[in-house]
Structures are given as structure tokens and as C-alpha cells.
Design a protein around this motif. Structure first.
Motif, PDB file in Angstrom:
ATOM      1  N   ASP A   1      30.542  -2.671 -65.288  1.00  0.00           N
ATOM      2  CA  ASP A   1      30.550  -2.079 -63.706  1.00  0.00           C
ATOM      3  C   ASP A   1      29.624  -1.040 -63.538  1.00  0.00           C
ATOM      4  O   ASP A   1      29.747   0.097 -64.376  1.00  0.00           O
TER       5      ASP A   1
ATOM      6  N   ALA B   1      23.701   4.036 -49.868  1.00  0.00           N
ATOM      7  CA  ALA B   1      23.994   4.540 -51.083  1.00  0.00           C
ATOM      8  C   ALA B   1      24.113   3.520 -52.298  1.00  0.00           C
ATOM      9  O   ALA B   1      23.958   3.771 -53.494  1.00  0.00           O
ATOM     10  N   THR B   2      24.014   2.129 -51.777  1.00  0.00           N
ATOM     11  CA  THR B   2      24.044   1.029 -52.779  1.00  0.00           C
ATOM     12  C   THR B   2      22.635   0.614 -53.129  1.00  0.00           C
ATOM     13  O   THR B   2      22.430  -0.144 -54.116  1.00  0.00           O
ATOM     14  N   MET B   3      21.470   1.333 -52.342  1.00  0.00           N
ATOM     15  CA  MET B   3      20.196   1.034 -52.915  1.00  0.00           C
ATOM     16  C   MET B   3      19.837   1.541 -54.217  1.00  0.00           C
ATOM     17  O   MET B   3      20.246   2.542 -54.687  1.00  0.00           O
ATOM     18  N   ASP B   4      18.754   0.618 -54.896  1.00  0.00           N
ATOM     19  CA  ASP B   4      18.247   1.409 -56.174  1.00  0.00           C
ATOM     20  C   ASP B   4      17.515   2.673 -56.015  1.00  0.00           C
ATOM     21  O   ASP B   4      16.905   2.629 -54.805  1.00  0.00           O
TER      22      ASP B   4
ATOM     23  N   ALA C   1      29.342   1.276 -61.255  1.00  0.00           N
ATOM     24  CA  ALA C   1      30.176   2.377 -60.511  1.00  0.00           C
ATOM     25  C   ALA C   1      30.893   3.057 -61.919  1.00  0.00           C
ATOM     26  O   ALA C   1      30.867   4.388 -62.061  1.00  0.00           O
TER      27      ALA C   1
ATOM     28  N   GLN D   1      26.576   4.237 -46.135  1.00  0.00           N
ATOM     29  CA  GLN D   1      27.068   3.490 -47.005  1.00  0.00           C
ATOM     30  C   GLN D   1      26.234   2.479 -47.840  1.00  0.00           C
ATOM     31  O   GLN D   1      26.077   2.291 -48.869  1.00  0.00           O
ATOM     32  N   HIS D   2      25.347   1.644 -46.986  1.00  0.00           N
ATOM     33  CA  HIS D   2      24.710   0.713 -47.430  1.00  0.00           C
ATOM     34  C   HIS D   2      23.509   1.572 -48.159  1.00  0.00           C
ATOM     35  O   HIS D   2      22.899   1.015 -49.327  1.00  0.00           O
TER      36      HIS D   2
ATOM     37  N   THR E   1      23.140  -4.469 -59.836  1.00  0.00           N
ATOM     38  CA  THR E   1      24.457  -4.465 -59.212  1.00  0.00           C
ATOM     39  C   THR E   1      25.470  -4.895 -60.742  1.00  0.00           C
ATOM     40  O   THR E   1      24.838  -5.132 -61.721  1.00  0.00           O
ATOM     41  N   SER E   2      26.466  -4.994 -60.390  1.00  0.00           N
ATOM     42  CA  SER E   2      27.529  -5.289 -61.225  1.00  0.00           C
ATOM     43  C   SER E   2      27.754  -6.661 -61.396  1.00  0.00           C
ATOM     44  O   SER E   2      27.710  -7.611 -60.431  1.00  0.00           O
TER      45      SER E   2
ATOM     46  N   LYS F   1      19.044  -6.190 -50.433  1.00  0.00           N
ATOM     47  CA  LYS F   1      20.064  -5.939 -51.163  1.00  0.00           C
ATOM     48  C   LYS F   1      19.621  -5.272 -52.618  1.00  0.00           C
ATOM     49  O   LYS F   1      18.386  -5.363 -52.926  1.00  0.00           O
ATOM     50  N   PRO F   2      20.383  -4.439 -53.236  1.00  0.00           N
ATOM     51  CA  PRO F   2      19.890  -3.604 -54.329  1.00  0.00           C
ATOM     52  C   PRO F   2      19.722  -4.710 -55.529  1.00  0.00           C
ATOM     53  O   PRO F   2      20.404  -5.914 -55.577  1.00  0.00           O
TER      54      PRO F   2
END
Length: 628
Positions: free
Chosen positions: A451, A145-148, A453, A142-143, A366-367, A362-363
Motif C-alpha cells: 500500500d 494530493a493523489t497525483m504523482d 500510503a 485532496q485530488h 497507486t496501491s 489519475k495517478p
């Protein structure tokens, strides 16, 4: 070996210039004693994760260990009572052995309890380990998947990801080690009580003979960590060589180009190099281990002789001899284990840092805290204002000074030679990358204000290097809108629109057929068949913005013609970006944007660009000659 010499050897291991393997830490040095001691601060966070994984299993493991901690001293003391009772019966020649049988029954009960508790601990740890591995693996996925996207193109990030991935399955041993440490410490306190009462100096002797072994173990643990850490990139290369050397995806080229010897020779070179380094370390570790073990054994037998002499002189009973000798032996063994395990726990805590450090990445993309609602429908379109992009660790601009408008509902084709920046442009459009300079507007607002997503949910992208999922045919199509994976009519409609239905009809189990050769029962598809499955995802997506990167590259002429008969239907009411090297495909777009070296060279319709007679017209004529 004198303790002072052992200490010098121990601290020399933390010298960054001590050995070639020492330059393996991310900072370029072997972790210092302070760093490894500081790494123990990771343990509370680690145990919080374990507690959150399963409170009941954690409680069970801790409680069972508390009971086990009292067993060694209890068993030794009951053994003392049995021997003293046997001596009493012999000396007094009495037949009343009731106490003896009670003591034997008690010792039997302790033996049964020991086995029961041991199996209970193993069961609790095993179940807890499986749950923890599952939980951390899911959180890691999950983490990640948030990466750039740009992070995944960085080898240093991949090293961190690989290190973190290893911790998801191996760190549960650290939990067992830490809990066992507490259990052994309690056992040691109970065992030490008798020795301190009998002869306090035996404890000092115990420490002096055991500490050198601990120092040696800590030394070699540090070197082992250094070797493992320094080999992370090369181990990834070994894994890669092992994969391409024996894979269905590479088998054709390996055979046709005769690459087997090249790959195996490279694998052998790397693996032999690692073996030699590891062998040298293992031999040194074994050699020092024998010497330091001899020191510990000498201390034990010195204490043993003293206890025997005291028994012969009548100062203590034969049962006391058994209890004290057993206590000293168990205490020595436990102390060696605790000290050695402490080095292992410190080492494990350093490795554990790899997992936590990955979660702390951290990416950049982000939103915002209060994103703008995504426009439904898009009214004005996208505006690129002096957009430039440069990849990390690169001096070359992939795109520079790019300014144009992609109007709502417009079909825009991107043309240019390989490396011109076409794919980079569409990745910026989907906010897979962030512009290095300039900005991109959507309906007059910066793309960063929406956003992430939701933006990506409204963007359908089929890249030329699309993923061939080793899953069922239905799932391969459903990934275009995975939340609709149970919507069979939608999947079937998408397949029909992309001509993938003809592919599915030829599969033994239809949409339930596993495709790809990775798993049993799978059926491999041709390149063109895979492409049709990927195109079905675009129909499945049904997004406002559609991006197709070489969507017909693997199709024959007839299939390509049929696909583009449906192209107008697929893009109706949508904003579409099409990348293609085939001008028969490109000319169907409303406008064509020509990129040259990352900059905008031309933009206009097919007819307008031909009339201008510049870069586009040149490329068009070159391709046309190929059909003459």
C-alpha cells in the motif's frame, strides 16, 4: 446587417485559421460550436455537485426563482387593469374607485414580493456559492494530493491545475446563470401568451431583430475564451513575476542583484501585450454591439408604432397598449438576455470542463487492490534490481542499471556530484517515482505490491529543499506525523533531539509562535534554525526508513557536530539513507554508494573506498584540500 452576413461572421469565429488568437484550445484550435454545445453536457454533473453541496439551499434558490418568473407578466397585467380602471372612472365620472385601490394595493404587493424574492435568491446563491467554492477547493486539494510527484514537474499539468483552481471560485456564477435562464424562459412564455393572442407576427419580428445580437455575442464569447485560454501559461508567468518582484523570500537577491528593473520590464512587456490583444477584441465587441443593438431597437419601435396605431383606431384599450408594449419590451429584453446568457452558459460549460478534466486525471502510482501488509519490522531490506529512471519528456536517463542491496537497519550514504541521481534514488525508494525499468524489492516483494500510503507512512524524508511552513513552530514540527499534532510531549521531545528546542525557546510565544513573515505577528528564522525545525520532523516521524537529504547543509560546524552526536540515536533500529556532500558526515554511514552519471560507480565502507583509490577517494581528497 443581414442575418446571413451575421451568420457567416459567427461561424467564421469557429474557424481554427480565423485569427491569431484562435490557436488557444488545448488541441490548438478555438472550440468549435459543436464542442461548446457538447460542453453543455457538463451541466448535469455540475448541478449534481451543487445539489450534494446543500440540498436545502438549492431547493430554496429554485423555488424562489419559480415565483419570481411569474412577476413580470403579473405586474404588467395589473398595470393594464389600473390604467383601464382610471380610463373607466374618467369616462363615467364616477367616484367609486374601490377597484382602483385594490389594483394599486395588488401592484404594491407584487413590488414588495419582487424585492423580497430577489433578496432571497441573492442570499441563497451567495451562501450556496461559498459552500460550493469550499467543497470544490477541498476536493481539488485532496485530488491534487493523489497525483504523482512527476506530474507536478510538468508545466502542462500545472496549466491544468491552474485552470481547475480558477473554476472552484468562479463557476457558481454558472449556476446562477443557468437557473436564471429557466426563470426567464418561464417569464417569456407568460409574456408571449398575450402577444401571440394579439398579433402572432410580432413574435417573428422579435426573433429576427434579436438573433443578430445573439450571434455577435456568441462570436465574441468564443474569441474571449480563446484569448483567456491561450494566455494561461503567460498569466502564470505574470503571477510569478509579481510574486518574486515583491516578496520577503526574494527581496534580498532582488536588491543585491538589482533585478527590479529586469522583473518590472518583463512584467510590463507581457501585461502590455495582453492589454493590446484584449483592447483590440474589446473595441470590436463594442463596435458590433452598437450596430446590433440598433437593429433590435428598430424592431421594437416598429412593433411599438403598430400597437399605438391599433390603440388609436380603437382596436385595443389604453391598458392593452401599456400591457402589449410592456410585454414586447420585456420579452425583447428577456430574449436578448436569454440568448446572450446561453452563449455565456456554453462558454462557462467549456471552462467547467477544465475542472472535471482535472478530476479525471489519475495517478500512475497507486496501491494494488489487495496490498501486502507492510513488514513490521523490516527484516531483509531493499533490493534494487537493474533499476533505471528517465524523467518525462527527457531523453537522458537520471538513473540506469542500478543494482544494490540496502539491508534492514543499515545506514547507507549516497555520494556523487550534483545531477548524479542521488535525490532521484531516494524518491524511488519512497515510491514518489516509479522505475522506468527494473524493480525495487522490499523483503523479497515488489514495492508495488505494498500500500502506497502505508509505505510512505513508514518512510521519513527530510529533503534539502524542505518546506518552510508559514505556521506555528509546533505545527512545523508536527507535520512529520501530523496525526500527532496535539501530542505536545512528542513534539517537544522531537525538538530536543534535533536541537530545535533552543530555537523555540527564543520565540516570544514558544511553540505557538507563528514563524515566517507571510502573516501578521510572524517571526522569521535563519537558515540553520529552519533546518533544525525540519530535522525535528524526522524525529517526529519515527518511521522505519529514514532519508536525510543534506540534513546539516545550513548548520554551523558546532551545530552539525551536536546533530550527529544524536545521529546514531535517531537511526537506531532503522534503515537510513543519507545524502551529503560533507565527508565528515558520510563516513558515519555503514556503507557508501557512489553515483556517477546516474550509474553505480562504487559501494563500500569509507575505509574500503579509500583503499580502492577511485572516484570516492578522489572526491575525498579534493574536499580535504579545502581545509588545508
Amino acid at each position: 446587417m443581414p442575418v446571413s452576413t451575421a451568420l457567416r461572421s459567427f461561424f467564421a469565429a469557429f474557424n481554427p485559421f480565423a485569427s491569431p488568437t484562435s490557436r488557444s484550445h488545448p488541441s490548438g484550435k478555438t472550440p468549435s460550436f459543436k464542442e461548446r454545445f457538447t460542453a453543455l453536457q457538463n451541466l448535469p454533473r455540475f448541478f449534481r455537485l451543487i445539489w450534494q453541496t446543500s440540498k436545502w439551499l438549492t431547493l430554496a434558490s429554485v423555488t424562489l426563482r419559480l415565483f419570481r418568473a411569474a412577476l413580470p407578466a403579473s405586474a404588467l397585467y395589473v398595470g393594464k387593469l389600473i390604467i383601464d380602471e382610471v380610463v373607466r372612472l374618467v369616462q363615467h365620472q364616477t367616484q367609486d374607485a374601490s377597484h382602483l385601490w385594490e389594483f394599486i394595493a395588488l401592484e404594491f404587493a407584487l413590488a414588495l414580493a419582487s424585492d423580497l424574492l430577489s433578496r432571497g435568491v441573492s442570499l441563497a446563491d451567495s451562501l450556496l456559492g461559498d459552500l460550493f467554492a469550499n467543497r470544490t477547493s477541498i476536493e481539488l486539494m485532496q485530488h491534487a494530493a493523489t497525483m504523482d510527484l512527476e506530474m507536478f514537474e510538468d508545466s502542462e499539468f500545472y496549466d491544468k491545475l491552474e485552470k481547475a483552481r480558477r473554476q472552484t471560485t468562479s463557476r457558481i456564477n454558472l449556476m446562477s446563470q443557468a437557473l436564471m435562464q429557466g426563470q426567464d424562459l418561464i417569464s417569456m412564455v407568460l409574456l408571449a401568451a398575450g402577444l401571440i393572442y394579439f398579433a402572432p407576427w410580432l413574435m417573428l419580428l422579435l426573433l429576427v431583430t434579436v438573433i443578430p445580437g445573439f450571434i455577435g455575442e456568441a462570436n465574441f464569447n468564443a474569441r474571449s475564451y480563446s484569448l483567456m485560454n491561450s494566455w494561461t501559461p503567460k498569466r502564470r508567468e505574470l503571477d510569478y513575476l509579481r510574486f518574486i518582484g515583491a516578496s520577503d523570500e526574494t527581496a534580498k537577491e532582488v536588491k543585491i542583484f538589482g533585478l527590479s528593473d529586469f522583473l518590472t520590464d518583463r512584467y510590463k512587456t507581457l501585461s502590455d501585450e495582453y492589454y493590446r490583444e484584449n483592447r483590440t477584441l474589446a473595441i470590436k465587441r463594442a463596435s458590433w454591439g452598437v450596430t446590433l443593438a440598433a437593429v433590435a431597437s428598430t424592431g421594437y419601435y416598429a412593433a411599438y408604432v403598430y400597437i399605438i396605431l391599433q390603440t388609436v383606431r380603437g382596436a385595443i384599450s389604453l391598458g392593452d397598449l401599456t400591457f402589449l408594449a410592456g410585454s414586447f419590451r420585456s420579452l425583447r429584453s428577456s430574449l436578448e438576455t436569454v440568448l446572450s446568457r446561453f452563449a455565456g452558459i456554453a462558454e462557462g460549460a467549456v471552462y467547467l470542463r477544465d475542472l472535471f478534466e482535472f478530476f479525471e486525471i489519475k495517478p500512475v502510482i497507486t496501491s494494488p487492490q489487495k496490498p501486502l501488509p507492510f513488514p513490521h519490522p523490516i527484516r531483509e531490506g531493499f533490493v534494487f534490481e537493474n533499476v533505471g529512471f528517465k524523467y518525462a519528456n527527457s531523453e537522458r536517463w537520471a538513473l540506469r542499471n542500478l543494482s544494490f542491496t540496502l539491508q534492514a537497519g543499515e545506514k547507507l550514504a549516497l555520494v556523487g556530484e550534483n545531477g548524479a541521481g542521488k535525490t532521484t534514488l531516494v524518491k524511488l525508494l519512497g515510491r514518489l517515482y516509479e522505475p522506468t525499468e527494473g524493480r525495487i524489492l522490499l523483503d523479497g516483494c515488489d514495492l508495488r505490491d505494498y500500500d502506497v500510503a502505508e509505505l510512505r507512512s513508514e518512510t521519513g524524508v527530510i529533503f534539502q529543499d524542505f518546506v518552510r511552513y508559514q505556521m506555528t513552530a509546533g505545527t512545523n514540527i508536527a507535520v512529520g506525523r501530523i496525526e500527532e499534532q496535539t501530542n505536545k510531549p512528542r513534539i517537544e521531545h522531537s525538538a530536543a533531539q534535533s536541537l530545535a528546542d533552543s530555537v523555540v525557546d527564543g520565540l516570544p510565544q514558544g511553540y505557538e509562535q507563528m514563524i515566517g513573515r507571510r502573516f501578521a505577528g510572524g517571526t522569521e528564522l535563519s537558515g540553520g534554525q529552519w533546518q533544525k525545525m525540519a530535522l525535528a520532523r524526522a524525529y517526529m516521524r519515527d518511521a522505519q526508513v529514514l532519508i536525510l537529504d543534506e540534513p546539516t547543509a545550513a548548520l554551523d560546524a558546532r551545530a552539525e557536530y551536536e546533530i550527529f552526536q544524536r545521529f546514531a540515536e535517531l537511526t537506531q533500529g532503522k534503515t537510513a539513507v543519507l545524502i551529503s556532500h560533507r565527508f565528515s558526515t558520510v563516513r558515519m554511514a555503514d556503507r557508501i554508494l557512489v553515483l556517477d552519471g546516474g550509474t553505480l560507480a562504487e559501494i563500500g565502507s569509507h575505509e574500503e573506498l579509500l583503499e580502492q583509490g577511485e572516484r570516492y577517494a578522489e572526491l575525498f581528497r579534493l574536499q580535504a584540500k579545502g581545509y588545508m
